[in-house]
Design a protein around this motif. Sequence first.
Motif, PDB file in Angstrom:
ATOM      1  N   ILE A   1       0.838  -1.202   0.000  1.00 59.47           N
ATOM      2  CA  ILE A   1       0.000   0.000   0.000  1.00 59.47           C
ATOM      3  C   ILE A   1       0.876   1.257   0.000  1.00 59.47           C
ATOM      4  O   ILE A   1       0.628   2.195  -0.771  1.00 59.47           O
ATOM      5  CB  ILE A   1      -0.961   0.002   1.207  1.00 59.47           C
ATOM      6  CG1 ILE A   1      -2.016  -1.104   1.034  1.00 59.47           C
ATOM      7  CG2 ILE A   1      -1.631   1.357   1.386  1.00 59.47           C
ATOM      8  CD1 ILE A   1      -2.848  -1.379   2.280  1.00 59.47           C
ATOM      9  N   LEU A   2       1.896   1.281   0.840  1.00 58.59           N
ATOM     10  CA  LEU A   2       2.797   2.441   0.886  1.00 58.59           C
ATOM     11  C   LEU A   2       3.519   2.631  -0.448  1.00 58.59           C
ATOM     12  O   LEU A   2       3.723   3.758  -0.895  1.00 58.59           O
ATOM     13  CB  LEU A   2       3.802   2.303   2.024  1.00 58.59           C
ATOM     14  CG  LEU A   2       3.244   2.470   3.424  1.00 58.59           C
ATOM     15  CD1 LEU A   2       4.296   2.127   4.473  1.00 58.59           C
ATOM     16  CD2 LEU A   2       2.731   3.885   3.631  1.00 58.59           C
ATOM     17  N   TYR A   3       3.895   1.539  -1.084  1.00 59.07           N
ATOM     18  CA  TYR A   3       4.558   1.625  -2.386  1.00 59.07           C
ATOM     19  C   TYR A   3       3.628   2.262  -3.419  1.00 59.07           C
ATOM     20  O   TYR A   3       4.044   3.118  -4.195  1.00 59.07           O
ATOM     21  CB  TYR A   3       4.997   0.235  -2.852  1.00 59.07           C
ATOM     22  CG  TYR A   3       5.768   0.257  -4.144  1.00 59.07           C
ATOM     23  CD1 TYR A   3       7.145   0.405  -4.146  1.00 59.07           C
ATOM     24  CD2 TYR A   3       5.115   0.143  -5.371  1.00 59.07           C
ATOM     25  CE1 TYR A   3       7.857   0.442  -5.328  1.00 59.07           C
ATOM     26  CE2 TYR A   3       5.818   0.175  -6.557  1.00 59.07           C
ATOM     27  CZ  TYR A   3       7.186   0.321  -6.531  1.00 59.07           C
ATOM     28  OH  TYR A   3       7.886   0.365  -7.716  1.00 59.07           O
ATOM     29  N   VAL A   4       2.364   1.840  -3.416  1.00 60.80           N
ATOM     30  CA  VAL A   4       1.386   2.405  -4.358  1.00 60.80           C
ATOM     31  C   VAL A   4       1.191   3.895  -4.100  1.00 60.80           C
ATOM     32  O   VAL A   4       1.151   4.709  -5.034  1.00 60.80           O
ATOM     33  CB  VAL A   4       0.040   1.647  -4.278  1.00 60.80           C
ATOM     34  CG1 VAL A   4      -1.055   2.375  -5.031  1.00 60.80           C
ATOM     35  CG2 VAL A   4       0.195   0.224  -4.800  1.00 60.80           C
ATOM     36  N   VAL A   5       1.076   4.290  -2.833  1.00 61.32           N
ATOM     37  CA  VAL A   5       0.872   5.700  -2.485  1.00 61.32           C
ATOM     38  C   VAL A   5       2.060   6.547  -2.928  1.00 61.32           C
ATOM     39  O   VAL A   5       1.890   7.613  -3.523  1.00 61.32           O
ATOM     40  CB  VAL A   5       0.622   5.855  -0.963  1.00 61.32           C
ATOM     41  CG1 VAL A   5       0.684   7.300  -0.528  1.00 61.32           C
ATOM     42  CG2 VAL A   5      -0.714   5.234  -0.589  1.00 61.32           C
ATOM     43  N   VAL A   6       3.271   6.070  -2.668  1.00 57.17           N
ATOM     44  CA  VAL A   6       4.472   6.847  -2.980  1.00 57.17           C
ATOM     45  C   VAL A   6       4.760   6.868  -4.475  1.00 57.17           C
ATOM     46  O   VAL A   6       5.088   7.908  -5.044  1.00 57.17           O
ATOM     47  CB  VAL A   6       5.694   6.299  -2.203  1.00 57.17           C
ATOM     48  CG1 VAL A   6       6.992   6.908  -2.697  1.00 57.17           C
ATOM     49  CG2 VAL A   6       5.518   6.538  -0.711  1.00 57.17           C
ATOM     50  N   ASN A   7       4.651   5.714  -5.142  1.00 56.24           N
ATOM     51  CA  ASN A   7       5.059   5.596  -6.545  1.00 56.24           C
ATOM     52  C   ASN A   7       3.920   5.691  -7.545  1.00 56.24           C
ATOM     53  O   ASN A   7       4.160   5.656  -8.745  1.00 56.24           O
ATOM     54  CB  ASN A   7       5.807   4.277  -6.753  1.00 56.24           C
ATOM     55  CG  ASN A   7       7.081   4.245  -5.959  1.00 56.24           C
ATOM     56  OD1 ASN A   7       8.004   5.004  -6.227  1.00 56.24           O
ATOM     57  ND2 ASN A   7       7.141   3.385  -4.951  1.00 56.24           N
ATOM     58  N   LYS A   8       2.688   5.762  -7.058  1.00 58.20           N
ATOM     59  CA  LYS A   8       1.506   5.894  -7.929  1.00 58.20           C
ATOM     60  C   LYS A   8       1.392   4.749  -8.935  1.00 58.20           C
ATOM     61  O   LYS A   8       0.861   4.916 -10.024  1.00 58.20           O
ATOM     62  CB  LYS A   8       1.519   7.222  -8.692  1.00 58.20           C
ATOM     63  CG  LYS A   8       1.721   8.458  -7.839  1.00 58.20           C
ATOM     64  CD  LYS A   8       0.525   8.747  -6.988  1.00 58.20           C
ATOM     65  CE  LYS A   8       0.676  10.088  -6.292  1.00 58.20           C
ATOM     66  NZ  LYS A   8       0.989  10.005  -4.890  1.00 58.20           N
ATOM     67  N   SER A   9       1.923   3.583  -8.554  1.00 57.22           N
ATOM     68  CA  SER A   9       1.793   2.394  -9.404  1.00 57.22           C
ATOM     69  C   SER A   9       1.835   1.152  -8.524  1.00 57.22           C
ATOM     70  O   SER A   9       2.449   1.157  -7.462  1.00 57.22           O
ATOM     71  CB  SER A   9       2.911   2.333 -10.455  1.00 57.22           C
ATOM     72  OG  SER A   9       4.157   2.140  -9.831  1.00 57.22           O
ATOM     73  N   PHE A  10       1.167   0.107  -8.999  1.00 59.88           N
ATOM     74  CA  PHE A  10       1.135  -1.159  -8.259  1.00 59.88           C
ATOM     75  C   PHE A  10       2.225  -2.079  -8.775  1.00 59.88           C
ATOM     76  O   PHE A  10       2.356  -2.281  -9.982  1.00 59.88           O
ATOM     77  CB  PHE A  10      -0.236  -1.828  -8.424  1.00 59.88           C
ATOM     78  CG  PHE A  10      -0.313  -3.187  -7.793  1.00 59.88           C
ATOM     79  CD1 PHE A  10      -0.345  -3.324  -6.412  1.00 59.88           C
ATOM     80  CD2 PHE A  10      -0.344  -4.325  -8.585  1.00 59.88           C
ATOM     81  CE1 PHE A  10      -0.409  -4.577  -5.816  1.00 59.88           C
ATOM     82  CE2 PHE A  10      -0.414  -5.580  -8.004  1.00 59.88           C
ATOM     83  CZ  PHE A  10      -0.444  -5.710  -6.617  1.00 59.88           C
ATOM     84  N   ASN A  11       3.021  -2.609  -7.855  1.00 62.09           N
ATOM     85  CA  ASN A  11       4.056  -3.566  -8.208  1.00 62.09           C
ATOM     86  C   ASN A  11       3.772  -4.847  -7.419  1.00 62.09           C
ATOM     87  O   ASN A  11       3.997  -4.886  -6.207  1.00 62.09           O
ATOM     88  CB  ASN A  11       5.436  -3.013  -7.864  1.00 62.09           C
ATOM     89  CG  ASN A  11       6.561  -3.958  -8.220  1.00 62.09           C
ATOM     90  OD1 ASN A  11       6.337  -5.084  -8.628  1.00 62.09           O
ATOM     91  ND2 ASN A  11       7.783  -3.493  -8.054  1.00 62.09           N
ATOM     92  N   PRO A  12       3.288  -5.907  -8.084  1.00 64.81           N
ATOM     93  CA  PRO A  12       2.926  -7.130  -7.357  1.00 64.81           C
ATOM     94  C   PRO A  12       4.109  -7.767  -6.626  1.00 64.81           C
ATOM     95  O   PRO A  12       3.921  -8.491  -5.655  1.00 64.81           O
ATOM     96  CB  PRO A  12       2.369  -8.058  -8.441  1.00 64.81           C
ATOM     97  CG  PRO A  12       2.815  -7.488  -9.733  1.00 64.81           C
ATOM     98  CD  PRO A  12       3.044  -6.025  -9.525  1.00 64.81           C
ATOM     99  N   GLU A  13       5.330  -7.471  -7.044  1.00 67.05           N
ATOM    100  CA  GLU A  13       6.514  -8.014  -6.383  1.00 67.05           C
ATOM    101  C   GLU A  13       6.604  -7.536  -4.939  1.00 67.05           C
ATOM    102  O   GLU A  13       7.160  -8.214  -4.084  1.00 67.05           O
ATOM    103  CB  GLU A  13       7.774  -7.605  -7.158  1.00 67.05           C
ATOM    104  CG  GLU A  13       9.028  -8.384  -6.783  1.00 67.05           C
ATOM    105  CD  GLU A  13       9.810  -7.764  -5.642  1.00 67.05           C
ATOM    106  OE1 GLU A  13      10.480  -8.505  -4.908  1.00 67.05           O
ATOM    107  OE2 GLU A  13       9.736  -6.535  -5.461  1.00 67.05           O
TER     108      GLU A  13
END
Length: 150
Positions: free
Chosen positions: A29-41
């Motif tokens: 969730i934090l990765y999506v918020v910061v990078n504005k993209s979803f990374n399933p890894e």
Amino acid sequence: MQFWNDILGNKVLVAACSGWFVAQVLKTILYVVVNKSFNPERLMGDGGMPSSHSATVMAVVSSTCVLYGASSFEFAISAVLALIVMHDAMGVRWETGIQAKVINNMMDWFLQLDKDIPVEEKLKEFVGHTPMQVLFGALLGTLIGYLMAI
């Protein structure tokens, strides 16, 4: 069937798995918020905020403390293991990520010089943790372990 009941009834094991799962979901969730993209890894990968390694081992430590007491050998073993895991996450694994970044940059540079160099898969750079990531993972794991054991 008794085996699965025993596994699911093991509060320390359930706390550890819960600590890891919650940390991985928060990390994603934090990765999506910061990078504005979803990374399933990010759901299964190493590195990032909070440290799932720290959350897992601290869930074991805190649930063990609640269930067996701070004077028990179970608590002693889990506490020592947690210190080793968290130290490793900040030390060796963090340095490994820095080295991977340098090697990947060198490979990119060599490829610019000579296009005939065989292209290897890039090394993972996101494998270790900063002290802050370890701290928040440890706090998260402590809370989860306590809540799962009471």
